[in-house]
Design a protein around this motif. Structure first.
Motif, PDB file in Angstrom:
ATOM      1  N   LYS A   1       0.844  -1.185   0.000  1.00 14.27           N
ATOM      2  CA  LYS A   1       0.000   0.000   0.000  1.00 14.27           C
ATOM      3  C   LYS A   1       0.884   1.241   0.000  1.00 14.27           C
ATOM      4  O   LYS A   1       1.848   1.327   0.772  1.00 14.27           O
ATOM      5  CB  LYS A   1      -0.928   0.002   1.216  1.00 14.27           C
ATOM      6  N   ASN A   2       0.531   2.187  -0.840  1.00 12.81           N
ATOM      7  CA  ASN A   2       1.341   3.382  -1.002  1.00 12.81           C
ATOM      8  C   ASN A   2       0.447   4.613  -0.874  1.00 12.81           C
ATOM      9  O   ASN A   2      -0.518   4.770  -1.630  1.00 12.81           O
ATOM     10  CB  ASN A   2       2.027   3.369  -2.373  1.00 12.81           C
TER      11      ASN A   2
ATOM     12  N   LEU B   1       4.299   7.162   1.936  1.00 13.55           N
ATOM     13  CA  LEU B   1       4.386   6.138   2.974  1.00 13.55           C
ATOM     14  C   LEU B   1       4.123   4.803   2.302  1.00 13.55           C
ATOM     15  O   LEU B   1       3.031   4.550   1.792  1.00 13.55           O
ATOM     16  CB  LEU B   1       3.371   6.384   4.089  1.00 13.55           C
ATOM     17  N   ASN B   2       5.171   3.953   2.242  1.00  9.20           N
ATOM     18  CA  ASN B   2       5.054   2.622   1.656  1.00  9.20           C
ATOM     19  C   ASN B   2       4.857   1.593   2.757  1.00  9.20           C
ATOM     20  O   ASN B   2       5.620   1.568   3.723  1.00  9.20           O
ATOM     21  CB  ASN B   2       6.323   2.254   0.877  1.00  9.20           C
ATOM     22  N   LYS B   3       3.847   0.749   2.614  1.00 10.16           N
ATOM     23  CA  LYS B   3       3.615  -0.347   3.554  1.00 10.16           C
ATOM     24  C   LYS B   3       3.536  -1.656   2.783  1.00 10.16           C
ATOM     25  O   LYS B   3       2.834  -1.753   1.776  1.00 10.16           O
ATOM     26  CB  LYS B   3       2.312  -0.134   4.333  1.00 10.16           C
TER      27      LYS B   3
ATOM     28  N   ASN C   1       3.451  -6.129   3.125  1.00  8.55           N
ATOM     29  CA  ASN C   1       3.292  -7.326   3.946  1.00  8.55           C
ATOM     30  C   ASN C   1       3.387  -8.541   3.052  1.00  8.55           C
ATOM     31  O   ASN C   1       2.661  -8.649   2.060  1.00  8.55           O
ATOM     32  CB  ASN C   1       1.950  -7.314   4.675  1.00  8.55           C
TER      33      ASN C   1
ATOM     34  N   ASP D   1       6.074  -7.737   7.726  1.00  2.00           N
ATOM     35  CA  ASP D   1       5.298  -6.502   7.765  1.00  2.00           C
ATOM     36  C   ASP D   1       6.278  -5.339   7.886  1.00  2.00           C
ATOM     37  O   ASP D   1       6.889  -5.126   8.933  1.00  2.00           O
ATOM     38  CB  ASP D   1       4.342  -6.549   8.966  1.00  2.00           C
TER      39      ASP D   1
ATOM     40  N   HIS E   1       7.530  -1.108   6.517  1.00  2.00           N
ATOM     41  CA  HIS E   1       7.067   0.177   5.997  1.00  2.00           C
ATOM     42  C   HIS E   1       8.275   1.081   5.756  1.00  2.00           C
ATOM     43  O   HIS E   1       9.375   0.830   6.243  1.00  2.00           O
ATOM     44  CB  HIS E   1       6.080   0.841   6.961  1.00  2.00           C
ATOM     45  N   ARG E   2       8.051   2.152   5.001  1.00  2.00           N
ATOM     46  CA  ARG E   2       9.137   3.070   4.672  1.00  2.00           C
ATOM     47  C   ARG E   2       8.547   4.449   4.362  1.00  2.00           C
ATOM     48  O   ARG E   2       7.526   4.576   3.685  1.00  2.00           O
ATOM     49  CB  ARG E   2       9.915   2.544   3.469  1.00  2.00           C
ATOM     50  N   ASN E   3       9.209   5.505   4.886  1.00  2.00           N
ATOM     51  CA  ASN E   3       8.844   6.887   4.584  1.00  2.00           C
ATOM     52  C   ASN E   3       9.791   7.436   3.520  1.00  2.00           C
ATOM     53  O   ASN E   3      11.010   7.239   3.590  1.00  2.00           O
ATOM     54  CB  ASN E   3       8.942   7.756   5.840  1.00  2.00           C
TER      55      ASN E   3
END
Length: 612
Positions: A305-306, A331-333, A335, A344, A346-348
């Motif tokens: 999800k982006n 914001l990249n998420k 899983n 799981d 994430h990355r900013n």
């Protein structure tokens, strides 16, 4: 026409108007607010919906015959990836209405999991573009663009096709607009049993378990809430299923892959006489499931999800000077599920770009850009670009482009259970190209030599422990030549168009001094379109030179050169109805773009196009 009026016309569709007495008529809104600006300085090949219908099987087929890209396809409709100028799929950016949509897991786009229909234009831009379009835009970028018209009333169209191997393509589109409101929706369904057979050297290959099914739905709307303000929204929903071919029939376990993609974008555009501002908020989602046995539950999968916020500000400090500032946050998420998948994570990501454009006269212009990305846990380089264009004389135009581009690590590169490497550096590249365009009567010839140097290329290599892992290893040097000869003539009811393209690509892994895998030295493409009154006919051909499939240039394992030709005809009756016929691979050529996976020999299709 003076320079001020030229820029008004070029920028008017984006609302970036020059001040003064000129008045531009806002009749069209394009979601990618940078594309027309890019075209001022860089050549972008535009493929319309009508062009797309010539290669309606899938996007891979379209790019293969109508561009200089090399498309590596694991059998018709299966996993497919592009190569710009000797780079790989990870150095190609897919851009949907101005938003980079490369997978956050793989760092690339699977061409056959992107719909061919549903876009008003497909743009192909060779060369680096990271200052504007972000990570991955090293070799080039593929743009999937939509627009909305105003004051056009109601329009609709239907394209329906039946083809060999039980293949069916159906696309329907409708739109309505008045002076303040615009709406458009479209839907596409493609399906094929895809069970083609290929005869080669006395052996028969059957594409068993090769069926695929795709659906795609697009909806877009815009409303002018005030004389200088407009809000718009566009969304796309894609659902795809691919079965992967097997070689030994029932003796081999059959596999398949499912994917579901969602893309949605909201924009607020504010246009004044001296400045414009476009604020966008976007959400993209990728879901996939891999089935190691088609009769059992999926064995691995993932969801990405982006969330994106982007602001694009333009200001004319003078009719000749334009400042463009672009700020973006993501914001990249991600899983992952199943064996060795990422967990799981994430990355900013943030970035700020600044571009300065200067227009001296209608014949001379340049653009300089700089960008800094802020990627969580990754040290990102400062990027830059410079482009100039000079119409030296009526028959000769020249352009120059110099840029630094990059690609940061994907979630798989960093977090794959066994083999991920959190210490990876981003790939960086330096690029130079010199554009030459010659005009003589109805002929246009472009010749573009280029040079590219890629450092810290990320590759997955075997380890002593027996598994593959991600490393910064390769330094790649790529240089070559792209040329295009075009001719267009209209006389009475006759229209004749012709294009011939040639590319030479030398792309070397400097550590071993060998050509990269799946990078042909030579590629030719050509087409002739002829129209008389209600009849249209066309032929298109493609030649691909020897292509190595390993890193040691082993001739015995290389793909042989091949030439493939297609032809089609369309007949328009009652003004709004067109009946078309196509023959693909007229000469029944056996050819491969990926070792062991031949593409179909001669095949046929019939289609009906209705406009109302």
């Amino acid at each position: 026409m003076d320079i001020k009026r030229s820029l008004v016309l070029l920028f008017s569709s984006y609302g970036c108007f020059l001040f003064g007495q000129e008045k531009a008529i806002d009749t069209i809104y394009i979601f990618d607010s940078q594309m027309n600006k890019v075209k001022l300085f860089h050549p972008v090949k535009t493929i319309t919906t009508e062009d797309a219908e010539k290669n309606s099987t899938n996007l891979s087929d379209l790019l293969r015959f109508q561009s200089q890209l090399y498309i590596k396809e694991n059998g018709r409709g299966a996993v497919s990836s592009p190569s710009f100028r000797g780079t790989t799929a990870q150095q190609t950016a897919f851009v949907w209405n101005g938003i980079n949509i490369n997978s956050m897991f793989l760092g690339q786009g699977d061409i056959n999991n992107i719909s061919l229909f549903g876009y008003d234009q497909i743009g192909i831009k060779a060369g680096g573009g990271s200052v504007i379009y972000g990570s991955g835009a090293i070799g080039g970028s593929i743009h999937l663009n939509n627009d909305l018209n105003f004051n056009k009333g109601f329009h609709g169209s239907l394209f329906s096709e039946a083809a060999s191997f039980s293949t069916y393509n159906n696309f329907v589109k409708g739109s309505y607009s008045n002076d303040k409101f615009s709406f458009k929706a479209s839907g596409n369904y493609s399906a094929s049993e895809n069970n083609y057979k290929v005869e080669n050297e006395g052996k028969t290959y059957t594409n068993d378990n090769g069926q695929y099914y795709n659906t795609n739905f697009n909806i877009a709307t815009a409303y002018k809430i005030a004389p200088h303000h407009q809000i718009s929204w566009i969304s796309e929903f894609f659902n795809g299923r691919q079965h992967y071919p097997v070689f030994f029939g029932d003796l081999e376990t059959k596999t398949k892959y499912h994917t579901q993609n969602i893309r949605s974008l909201v924009s607020w555009d504010w246009n004044e006489s001296k400045f414009s501002n476009s604020f966008k908020a976007a959400y993209t989602e990728e879901n996939f499931q891999y089935f190691s046995n088609i009769d059992k539950p999926y064995t691995s999968g993932g969801t990405g999800k982006n969330y994106i916020v982007k602001n694009d500000f333009n200001y004319f400090v003078h009719p000749k000077w334009n400042i463009n500032i672009i700020a973006e946050y993501q914001l990249n998420k991600g899983n992952g599920e199943g064996t060795s998948m990422v967990g799981d994570v994430h990355r900013n990501i943030g970035s700020v770009s600044g571009l300065l454009r200067y227009f001296t006269t209608k014949d001379l212009r340049f653009e300089a850009g700089i960008k800094k990305d802020f990627v969580e846990d990754i040290s990102s380089p400062v990027l830059f670009s410079f482009s100039g264009k000079w119409n030296a004389v009526d028959w000769y135009h020249v352009g120059l482009d110099v840029s630094r581009n990059f690609k940061f690590s994907t979630f798989n590169d960093l977090y794959w259970g066994q083999g991920g490497n959190k210490d990876l550096k981003p790939e960086t590249s330096y690029q130079f190209e010199w554009r030459n365009q010659f005009m003589a009567g109805d002929f246009k010839l472009s010749v573009i030599p280029y040079y590219m140097n890629i450092r810290d290329m990320i590759r997955w290599l075997p380890t002593l422990a027996g598994y593959y892992a991600a490393f910064n290893t390769a330094k790649v040097e790529s240089y070559g030549l792209e040329s295009q000869l075009g001719y267009e003539k209209k006389f009475g009811k006759h229209i004749l168009k012709s294009n011939l393209g040639y590319s030479y690509t030398k792309s070397t892994d400097l550590s071993i001094k060998k050509q990269l895998m799946y990078v042909p030295y030579h590629k030719f493409t050509g087409s002739i379109d002829y129209q008389y009154d209600f009849v249209k006919v066309y032929v298109q051909g493609m030649f691909n030179g020897r292509t190595y499939t390993d890193s040691n240039e082993t001739k015995g394992a290389a793909l042989d050169p091949y030439f493939v030709m297609n032809a089609g005809a369309g007949f328009t009756f009652y003004k709004n109805y067109t009946l078309g016929f196509k023959v693909n691979n007229i000469f029944n050529t056996t050819y491969y773009t990926m070792l062991s996976y031949p593409l179909p020999q001669r095949n046929y299709s019939v289609n009906l196009n209705i406009n109302f």
